[in-house]
Design a protein around this motif. Structure first.
Motif, PDB file in Angstrom:
ATOM      1  N   PRO A  22       0.821  -1.218   0.000  1.00  0.00           N
ATOM      2  CA  PRO A  22       0.000   0.000   0.000  1.00  0.00           C
ATOM      3  C   PRO A  22       0.854   1.267   0.000  1.00  0.00           C
ATOM      4  N   GLU A  23       0.258   2.340  -0.510  1.00  0.00           N
ATOM      5  CA  GLU A  23       0.936   3.627  -0.465  1.00  0.00           C
ATOM      6  C   GLU A  23       0.913   4.169   0.960  1.00  0.00           C
ATOM      7  N   VAL A  24       2.083   4.515   1.461  1.00  0.00           N
ATOM      8  CA  VAL A  24       2.220   5.012   2.827  1.00  0.00           C
ATOM      9  C   VAL A  24       3.201   6.178   2.795  1.00  0.00           C
ATOM     10  N   SER A  25       2.867   7.251   3.483  1.00  0.00           N
ATOM     11  CA  SER A  25       3.775   8.382   3.539  1.00  0.00           C
ATOM     12  C   SER A  25       5.028   8.006   4.324  1.00  0.00           C
ATOM     13  N   ARG A  26       6.088   8.762   4.116  1.00  0.00           N
ATOM     14  CA  ARG A  26       7.332   8.487   4.828  1.00  0.00           C
ATOM     15  C   ARG A  26       7.126   8.549   6.345  1.00  0.00           C
ATOM     16  N   ALA A 141       6.038  -5.098   7.355  1.00  0.00           N
ATOM     17  CA  ALA A 141       5.283  -3.870   7.607  1.00  0.00           C
ATOM     18  C   ALA A 141       4.233  -3.557   6.538  1.00  0.00           C
ATOM     19  N   PRO A 142       4.549  -3.635   5.221  1.00  0.00           N
ATOM     20  CA  PRO A 142       3.519  -3.294   4.224  1.00  0.00           C
ATOM     21  C   PRO A 142       2.285  -4.186   4.310  1.00  0.00           C
ATOM     22  N   ASN A 143       2.496  -5.466   4.587  1.00  0.00           N
ATOM     23  CA  ASN A 143       1.354  -6.375   4.662  1.00  0.00           C
ATOM     24  C   ASN A 143       0.509  -6.118   5.902  1.00  0.00           C
ATOM     25  N   ILE A 144       1.162  -5.788   6.998  1.00  0.00           N
ATOM     26  CA  ILE A 144       0.423  -5.472   8.222  1.00  0.00           C
ATOM     27  C   ILE A 144      -0.425  -4.223   8.016  1.00  0.00           C
ATOM     28  N   VAL A 145       0.151  -3.194   7.394  1.00  0.00           N
ATOM     29  CA  VAL A 145      -0.601  -1.972   7.113  1.00  0.00           C
ATOM     30  C   VAL A 145      -1.750  -2.262   6.145  1.00  0.00           C
ATOM     31  N   HIS A 146      -1.482  -3.086   5.119  1.00  0.00           N
ATOM     32  CA  HIS A 146      -2.527  -3.434   4.147  1.00  0.00           C
ATOM     33  C   HIS A 146      -3.707  -4.112   4.826  1.00  0.00           C
ATOM     34  N   VAL A 147      -3.437  -5.086   5.683  1.00  0.00           N
ATOM     35  CA  VAL A 147      -4.516  -5.846   6.309  1.00  0.00           C
ATOM     36  C   VAL A 147      -5.270  -4.996   7.327  1.00  0.00           C
ATOM     37  N   GLU A 148      -4.563  -4.195   8.098  1.00  0.00           N
ATOM     38  CA  GLU A 148      -5.272  -3.364   9.084  1.00  0.00           C
ATOM     39  C   GLU A 148      -6.217  -2.394   8.382  1.00  0.00           C
TER      40      GLU A 148
END
Length: 340
Positions: A22-26, A141-148
C-alpha cells in the motif's frame, strides 16, 4: 550446488510479483516501523507472563522488513533447506554446465520467485528458525498496514495483536533451544527422502488437481511411508507452535488490546481466502492445511491447559519425545496420558 537455482533472479522476480504494497507516507511508514518494534519488545514480557516461557536474551533479533526483504530472507532459507535435494539430483544426473545450467537455473529461479512473490503479499510475520546463529523474527510492515486497512482495524491494536502471535514464535524457539535443531533435522530427513525423478510428474498432477478443485497440495507429493511419517511429525510440531501462538494472542489480547474481539472476527473471515485464483493457490501451496494447524493446534493447547494447567502443559517443551503427534493433536487426552 545451489547454482542450479538462480536465487538472485528468484528474489528479483519475487519482489516484482509481490510489489511494494500500500501507499504510505514516509512519516506513517516510520511510525509503523517504530510501533512494530515497540510491540514486539512489549510482547516478550506478555508472552512470558502468560506461558511461563522465558526467552533467552540477545538472541533471534526482530527485523521489520518490506516485501522484498521477506522474499530475500525466504530465498536464503529455501537455499539452505533444499541443498541436500540439489546434491542428490546432481549425483543422479550430473551437474549441468554452460547453457544447460544457465537456462535450468533461470527456470527454477522463476518458479521459486513466483511462489515467494505470491506468499510475500500474504505473510504478516514469520519466525525464521534456520537463520544462523539462532533465528530471527520478521515483521512485514507493508502487509500489516494493508490488512489493518482492509479490516478497518485500529492500527495500534492490530499491530500489537500481530506482534503477540509472532513474538510467541520467537519465544518458543529461544526458550526451547533444542526446537530449532529438531525441526531442521526433520526437514533434512524429508528432503533426503525425496526422489528427484518424481518431482516434475507429481507437481504437474497436483497443480491439475488443485485447479479442478480436488486433490491436495504440493506437500501431498510426500507419499512414501517414510515421508508420511516425517510429515505427520512435522504437522504435529507446526500445529503445536501455531496453535500455541493463537492461544497466547487470544489469552493476552483482551487485557491489552481494546478491539481484539472485532479484530479476531474480521481476521478469521479473511483467512478463508478471497477469489478463485487465491483459493486455488492456497490449496496448491497447502495454506488450507496451515489454517487447520491454527485451529487444531489451538484446540489441543486449550484442552490440555484447561485440564492440567499451563505449568503441566509446559512439559511439551521438555524434549522432542514430548511433542504431540499429528494424531495426538486431534486427541489431546492421549497426549496427556502418554506424557503426564
Amino acid at each position: 550446488m545451489t547454482g542450479m537455482v538462480d536465487w538472485n533472479f528468484a528474489v528479483t522476480l519475487g519482489a516484482k510479483v509481490a510489489g511494494d504494497g500500500p501507499e504510505v507516507s514516509r512519516e506513517d511508514a516510520a511510525a509503523a516501523v517504530a510501533e512494530l518494534r515497540a510491540g514486539a519488545d512489549r510482547s516478550t514480557a506478555l508472552v512470558r507472563d502468560f506461558t511461563g516461557l522465558v526467552a533467552q536474551d540477545n538472541t533471534a533479533p526482530v527485523l521489520v522488513v518490506d516485501r522484498r526483504g521477506w522474499v530475500q530472507a525466504n530465498a536464503d532459507g529455501f537455499a539452505k533447506i533444499i541443498e541436500p535435494l540439489i546434491e542428490k539430483l546432481s549425483a543422479k544426473k550430473g551437474v549441468p554446465t554452460g547453457l544447460s545450467l544457465a537456462i535450468g537455473s533461470r527456470v527454477t529461479g522463476a518458479e521459486v520467485g513466483l511462489l515467494l512473490g505470491f506468499l510475500g503479499t500474504k505473510v504478516l510475520g514469520q519466525f525464521d528458525p534456520f537463520h544462523d546463529p539462532s533465528g530471527r523474527l520478521l515483521l512485514v510492515a507493508p502487509n500489516i498496514v494493508h490488512v489493518e486497512r482492509e479490516l478497518s482495524a485500529d492500527p495500534t491494536d492490530f499491530r500489537l495483536w500481530v506482534c503477540l502471535h509472532e513474538e510467541t514464535h520467537r519465544v518458543q524457539f529461544t526458550a526451547v533451544p533444542w526446537m530449532r535443531d529438531h525441526l531442521f533435522a526433520e526437514m533434512m530427513s524429508l528432503t533426503d527422502s525425496i526422489e528427484p525423478s518424481h518431482l516434475a510428474e507429481d507437481a504437474v498432477r497436483r497443480i491439475s488437481e488443485a485447479v479442478r478443485g480436488g486433490g491436495g497440495s504440493l506437500v501431498d507429493m510426500m507419499s512414501t511411508p517414510e515421508q508420511r511419517e516425517i510429515m505427520d511429525r512435522v504437522t504435529g510440531v507446526m500445529s503445536l507452535l501455531e496453535g500455541h501462538a493463537d492461544v497466547v494472542m487470544d489469552g493476552v489480547g483482551p487485557s491489552v488490546i481494546p478491539s481484539v474481539e472485532s479484530i479476531r472476527a474480521a481476521f478469521d473471515e479473511r483467512r478463508k481466502g478471497i477469489g478463485t485464483l487465491d483459493r486455488i493457490l492456497r490449496r496448491l501451496l497447502g495454506l488450507d492445511a496451515k489454517m487447520a494447524q491454527y485451529r487444531d493446534g489451538a484446540a489441543f493447547v486449550n484442552h490440555v491447559v484447561g485440564k492440567v494447567g499451563m505449568d503441566q502443559f509446559n512439559a511439551v517443551w521438555a524434549g522432542p519425545e514430548n511433542l504431540p503427534s499429528k494424531a495426538e493433536i486431534g486427541d489431546p487426552d492421549a497426549w496427556v496420558t502418554r506424557v503426564l
